[in-house]
Design a protein around this motif. Sequence first.
Motif, short mmCIF file in Angstrom:
data_model
loop_
_atom_site.label_atom_id
_atom_site.label_comp_id
_atom_site.label_asym_id
_atom_site.label_seq_id
_atom_site.Cartn_x
_atom_site.Cartn_y
_atom_site.Cartn_z
N MET A 132 65.19 1.85 -22.53
CA MET A 132 64.92 2.94 -23.46
C MET A 132 64.48 2.38 -24.82
SD MET A 132 68.11 5.45 -22.46
CE MET A 132 68.03 6.40 -23.99
N ASN A 133 65.17 1.35 -25.30
CA ASN A 133 64.76 0.71 -26.55
C ASN A 133 63.40 0.03 -26.39
OD1 ASN A 133 66.98 1.40 -28.15
ND2 ASN A 133 68.17 -0.38 -27.49
N LEU A 134 63.18 -0.52 -25.21
CA LEU A 134 61.91 -1.19 -24.94
C LEU A 134 60.75 -0.20 -24.96
CD1 LEU A 134 61.29 -4.19 -24.27
CD2 LEU A 134 61.12 -3.52 -21.88
N ALA A 135 60.99 1.02 -24.49
CA ALA A 135 59.96 2.05 -24.47
C ALA A 135 59.51 2.45 -25.87
CB ALA A 135 60.47 3.29 -23.72
N ALA A 136 60.33 2.18 -26.86
CA ALA A 136 59.95 2.44 -28.25
C ALA A 136 59.38 1.19 -28.91
CB ALA A 136 61.15 2.94 -29.05
N ALA A 137 59.90 0.03 -28.53
CA ALA A 137 59.49 -1.23 -29.17
C ALA A 137 58.04 -1.58 -28.88
CB ALA A 137 60.41 -2.36 -28.73
N ILE A 138 57.62 -1.44 -27.62
CA ILE A 138 56.26 -1.84 -27.24
C ILE A 138 55.20 -0.99 -27.92
CG2 ILE A 138 54.66 -2.03 -25.30
CD1 ILE A 138 57.03 -2.96 -23.60
N PRO A 139 55.30 0.35 -27.89
CA PRO A 139 54.30 1.15 -28.61
C PRO A 139 54.28 0.84 -30.11
CG PRO A 139 55.53 2.54 -27.11
CD PRO A 139 56.22 1.22 -27.13
N TYR A 140 55.45 0.58 -30.69
CA TYR A 140 55.44 0.29 -32.12
C TYR A 140 54.70 -1.01 -32.41
CZ TYR A 140 56.70 -0.97 -36.80
OH TYR A 140 56.59 -1.35 -38.11
N LEU A 141 54.96 -2.06 -31.64
CA LEU A 141 54.30 -3.34 -31.89
C LEU A 141 52.79 -3.23 -31.72
CD1 LEU A 141 56.80 -5.83 -30.20
CD2 LEU A 141 56.42 -5.46 -32.66
N ILE A 142 52.36 -2.39 -30.81
CA ILE A 142 50.91 -2.22 -30.58
C ILE A 142 50.26 -1.44 -31.72
CG2 ILE A 142 49.19 -1.16 -29.06
CD1 ILE A 142 51.09 -1.75 -26.73
N LEU A 143 50.97 -0.42 -32.22
CA LEU A 143 50.38 0.51 -33.19
C LEU A 143 50.98 0.38 -34.59
CD1 LEU A 143 50.54 3.65 -30.88
CD2 LEU A 143 48.51 2.26 -31.35
N ARG A 144 51.71 -0.66 -34.89
CA ARG A 144 52.51 -0.72 -36.12
C ARG A 144 51.67 -0.60 -37.39
NH1 ARG A 144 54.48 -7.07 -35.94
NH2 ARG A 144 52.52 -7.92 -35.12
N ARG A 145 50.44 -1.06 -37.38
CA ARG A 145 49.61 -0.99 -38.59
C ARG A 145 49.12 0.43 -38.85
NH1 ARG A 145 50.85 -4.94 -41.97
NH2 ARG A 145 51.16 -6.88 -40.79
N ARG A 146 49.31 1.31 -37.90
CA ARG A 146 48.90 2.70 -38.08
C ARG A 146 50.03 3.59 -38.55
NH1 ARG A 146 45.75 4.44 -32.71
NH2 ARG A 146 45.64 6.38 -33.92
N PHE A 147 51.26 3.05 -38.55
CA PHE A 147 52.41 3.83 -39.00
C PHE A 147 52.39 3.95 -40.52
CE2 PHE A 147 53.75 3.14 -34.76
CZ PHE A 147 54.82 3.97 -34.48
#
Length: 457
Positions: A340-355
């Motif tokens: 469950m934590n991994l499901a949030a970590a991977i999208p964040y690392l991919i899109l982090r510059r857009r946050f």
Amino acid sequence: MRLIEESPHPLGYTVESIAQARVWLEPDQLVAKLCLHQQCRALIDQGFGSVGVVAKGVFAARPSAMSMFLLGKSSPAMMSARWTSAGGGPYSSRSDRCRWANVRVDMLPYWLVFLPFALGSISHRFEVRHRLGPVMLALLCGLTLFVGMRYQTGADYDGYELIYKNTTFLSLSKMLEAIDRGFYTLVWALHQIDVEMWLLNLICAIIFMVGLGRFAREMPNPWLTVVIALPYLIFVIAMSGIRQASAIGLFYLSIVAYRERRLVAAIMWLFAAASFHASAIVMLGVAGLSFSRNKFQAALIILLTALVGYYVLSSTFDVYTIRYGTKQIQSSGTIYRVLMNLAAAIPYLILRRRFPVLGEHEIKFWTNMSWLAIACLPAAAVVTSSTALDRFGLYLFPLQTYALSWLPMMFSKDGRDAKGWTILIVGYSALILIVFLGYGVNASSSIPYRVYPLFGG
């Protein structure tokens, strides 16, 4: 009771010597000793089994629930679980209810709480920062009461009830010798006004919900933030492990302060969290590393965190070593919560510059949290105690409420076409709730939901 009174204690104590002991123990350890003398009948009345069953559970040749608890090697939930496994636990009569087909009615209170937030998140218009409206504030107050006014609901409820009932005579100075000083000071204060356990649960629920609500206010869709937290963080953790739930609520306040560059406030909130559950101090290093500008600063922060952590945790280091190392205590479902934590970590690392962020320090913080979440996956295969990993993973849960709350906006130009992603995340959260209530190992401790009988019900 004669069988129990005549039986020797597994650590060499008699009932009389236990009753007369004046040596300080941790409050939860003291509960175990007092339980032998004062609470056996109460345990039987609460459904832990017959006199013979209790005696067997306490004085068995193998490490029993009580002797493990005396040594500080067992949590309240484990103690209850061992009594249950000895025969006739408080939830054994409902063991067959933890299947979806048999608990649909008992699940209804949880779905009645979940659905308003789910509908609110789907109908909400995304904004970079949102003020919590009166409807949501009212629902959050209702949710706080739902969590705090429960009765015999939650895996750790019985353990905390024993702790609360059997610390009534301890002085404040003795309470302050406990490792979780904030929590036990609160317990002491409540004993001074002679109030029942419901107020302790309610105060811990308020601490948790204030932290989560303040964090949700920073999110583009606060309704969705609460939906993400409901199935596990609220219905499982906040309604069971009230010490760590309070620590997580205070950690949320620390994250908000850190996000706004109020570093002193962030550190103070972390120390407050550690006063409820000492394990929270490990997150001091994560926050500190996110502010470091070079390797020297990073090394210095790691060293300082290690020193502070040793000071805070040194008194329970041996206990934690035995609990999570020697005895290899395990928690069921740890790998699913890691995923469950991994499901949030991977999208964040991919899109982090857009946050949308308030500074580079915030990107570093969530990046560090994401890499820690990823590191938990291989760690799950090698750590001796999955419970240690599971408890650490709870402090990574804010990553889920952050990354998944922002995810719909990452695929939306102005927030109008984010509804599809919002529905997907709501469905994902609903699926988690279905799995927990229908198939979770500890689901029977949460079903049916009961309200505390304030008026003698």
